[in-house]
Design a protein around this motif. Sequence first.
Motif, mmCIF file in Angstrom:
data_model
loop_
_atom_site.group_PDB
_atom_site.id
_atom_site.type_symbol
_atom_site.label_atom_id
_atom_site.label_comp_id
_atom_site.label_asym_id
_atom_site.label_seq_id
_atom_site.Cartn_x
_atom_site.Cartn_y
_atom_site.Cartn_z
ATOM 1 N N VAL A 50 0.562 -1.297 0.217
ATOM 2 C CA VAL A 50 -0.127 0.021 -0.116
ATOM 3 C C VAL A 50 0.696 1.129 0.081
ATOM 4 O O VAL A 50 0.465 1.848 -0.431
ATOM 5 N N GLN A 51 1.762 1.121 1.000
ATOM 6 C CA GLN A 51 2.375 2.528 1.288
ATOM 7 C C GLN A 51 3.224 2.912 -0.293
ATOM 8 O O GLN A 51 4.005 3.830 -0.310
ATOM 9 N N VAL A 52 3.756 1.828 -1.331
ATOM 10 C CA VAL A 52 4.482 1.727 -2.883
ATOM 11 C C VAL A 52 3.786 2.590 -3.370
ATOM 12 O O VAL A 52 4.153 2.997 -4.096
ATOM 13 N N VAL A 53 2.229 2.076 -3.766
ATOM 14 C CA VAL A 53 1.276 2.077 -4.734
ATOM 15 C C VAL A 53 1.066 3.306 -4.385
ATOM 16 O O VAL A 53 0.778 4.790 -5.370
ATOM 17 N N THR A 92 9.322 17.120 -13.304
ATOM 18 C CA THR A 92 10.382 16.245 -13.361
ATOM 19 C C THR A 92 11.397 15.098 -12.072
ATOM 20 O O THR A 92 11.201 13.731 -12.693
ATOM 21 N N ALA A 93 11.412 16.000 -11.284
ATOM 22 C CA ALA A 93 12.084 15.050 -10.141
ATOM 23 C C ALA A 93 11.143 14.183 -9.402
ATOM 24 O O ALA A 93 11.307 13.033 -8.766
ATOM 25 N N ALA A 94 9.784 14.677 -9.303
ATOM 26 C CA ALA A 94 9.091 13.975 -8.121
ATOM 27 C C ALA A 94 8.971 12.143 -8.742
ATOM 28 O O ALA A 94 9.616 11.316 -8.342
ATOM 29 N N LEU A 95 8.680 12.268 -9.920
ATOM 30 C CA LEU A 95 9.659 10.989 -10.755
ATOM 31 C C LEU A 95 10.632 10.239 -10.201
ATOM 32 O O LEU A 95 9.822 8.569 -9.655
ATOM 33 N N MET A 96 11.743 10.904 -9.560
ATOM 34 C CA MET A 96 12.584 10.234 -9.935
ATOM 35 C C MET A 96 12.667 9.437 -8.233
ATOM 36 O O MET A 96 13.337 9.139 -8.093
ATOM 37 N N SER A 99 10.222 6.998 -6.877
ATOM 38 C CA SER A 99 10.331 6.082 -7.254
ATOM 39 C C SER A 99 11.339 5.722 -6.547
ATOM 40 O O SER A 99 11.760 4.001 -6.418
ATOM 41 N N CYS A 100 12.968 6.370 -5.911
ATOM 42 C CA CYS A 100 13.769 6.074 -5.714
ATOM 43 C C CYS A 100 13.619 5.443 -3.629
ATOM 44 O O CYS A 100 13.800 4.361 -3.815
ATOM 45 N N GLU A 101 12.640 6.279 -3.430
ATOM 46 C CA GLU A 101 11.673 5.917 -1.687
ATOM 47 C C GLU A 101 11.249 4.377 -2.498
ATOM 48 O O GLU A 101 11.319 3.405 -0.666
ATOM 49 N N ALA A 102 10.841 4.348 -3.163
ATOM 50 C CA ALA A 102 9.721 3.450 -3.335
ATOM 51 C C ALA A 102 10.560 1.510 -2.958
ATOM 52 O O ALA A 102 10.061 0.971 -2.877
ATOM 53 N N ALA A 116 17.204 9.673 2.495
ATOM 54 C CA ALA A 116 18.516 9.750 1.878
ATOM 55 C C ALA A 116 17.935 9.497 0.468
ATOM 56 O O ALA A 116 18.254 10.199 -0.512
ATOM 57 N N LEU A 117 17.882 8.975 -0.602
ATOM 58 C CA LEU A 117 17.081 7.817 -2.107
ATOM 59 C C LEU A 117 15.826 8.918 -2.148
ATOM 60 O O LEU A 117 16.229 9.094 -3.142
ATOM 61 N N ARG A 118 14.916 9.124 -1.456
ATOM 62 C CA ARG A 118 14.519 10.330 -1.379
ATOM 63 C C ARG A 118 15.174 11.724 -2.580
ATOM 64 O O ARG A 118 14.385 11.923 -3.676
ATOM 65 N N ALA A 119 15.727 12.552 -1.138
ATOM 66 C CA ALA A 119 16.621 13.537 -1.438
ATOM 67 C C ALA A 119 17.863 12.765 -2.665
ATOM 68 O O ALA A 119 17.822 14.232 -4.185
ATOM 69 N N TYR A 120 18.641 11.921 -2.870
ATOM 70 C CA TYR A 120 18.838 11.620 -4.388
ATOM 71 C C TYR A 120 18.344 11.837 -5.493
ATOM 72 O O TYR A 120 18.420 12.568 -5.910
ATOM 73 N N GLY A 121 16.910 11.108 -5.171
ATOM 74 C CA GLY A 121 16.204 11.307 -6.612
ATOM 75 C C GLY A 121 15.832 13.056 -6.870
ATOM 76 O O GLY A 121 15.992 12.833 -7.847
#
Length: 237
Positions: A50-53, A92-96, A99-102, A116-121
């Motif tokens: 659910v969280q990833v969806v 643009t950046a929200a998708l990256m 997706s990294c956080e997911a 960290a991966l959310r910030a990275y993306g």
Amino acid sequence: SLLHDDVIDVADTRRGAKTAHRIYGNKVAVLAGDFLLARASLLLARLKDVQVVELLATVIEEMVQGEMMQVRALPQQLLEFEHYVDKTYRKTAALMSLSCEAAVLLGGKPPDHAEALRAYGRHLGIAYQVVDDMLDFTGSAESLGKPALSDMQQGLATAPTLFAADQFPQIREMITRRFAEEGDVATVSELVAQSDGMRLSAELATSHAQKAADALGVLPPSEARDALLHLCFMVLN
């Protein structure tokens, strides 16, 4: 999203090839985009997380909001750098970023890795878009797969133009009218070339790429981390 984007932008080419709506018409192109969105949603549902969806559904919401920001921006907002960065994140950046956080959540990694991966993306996506905006001024139609200066032709002011407007205030009036008068695009292109707009844009992209690289510091050494770090250099080069 690219199928829909080409319809909205009335784009003739995508990566050097004719766009779907130019071949099949707007109705078919929009329906094809809807079909792919439905198929993506089905694949997401099969993950049973659910969280990833929720994260990936947020991506769709952000992309639509970004497009609305672009279409409905008031003249004064077109001059605001904060508005440009916010729109860039959403489109643009929200998708990256999400997706990294997911991917972190699906991998069962700790919360600090997800953050960290959310910030990275986010930073990678902004760096990517700033570089893309620079290439609109320096690239050829052949290398870009679309006409050069297409952003201004669509009425969009990007980082190089906004930076140049600080040195050449006459650009501001052309931004607020979305470069609608004859000669606006050519004039602004020349002024951007004379200004520090490209240099400052490159510094902005480098700054975000560095922040993306720094965000990876919480990850243990691995081939995966090295690959993510390499992306930061690829975006800039």
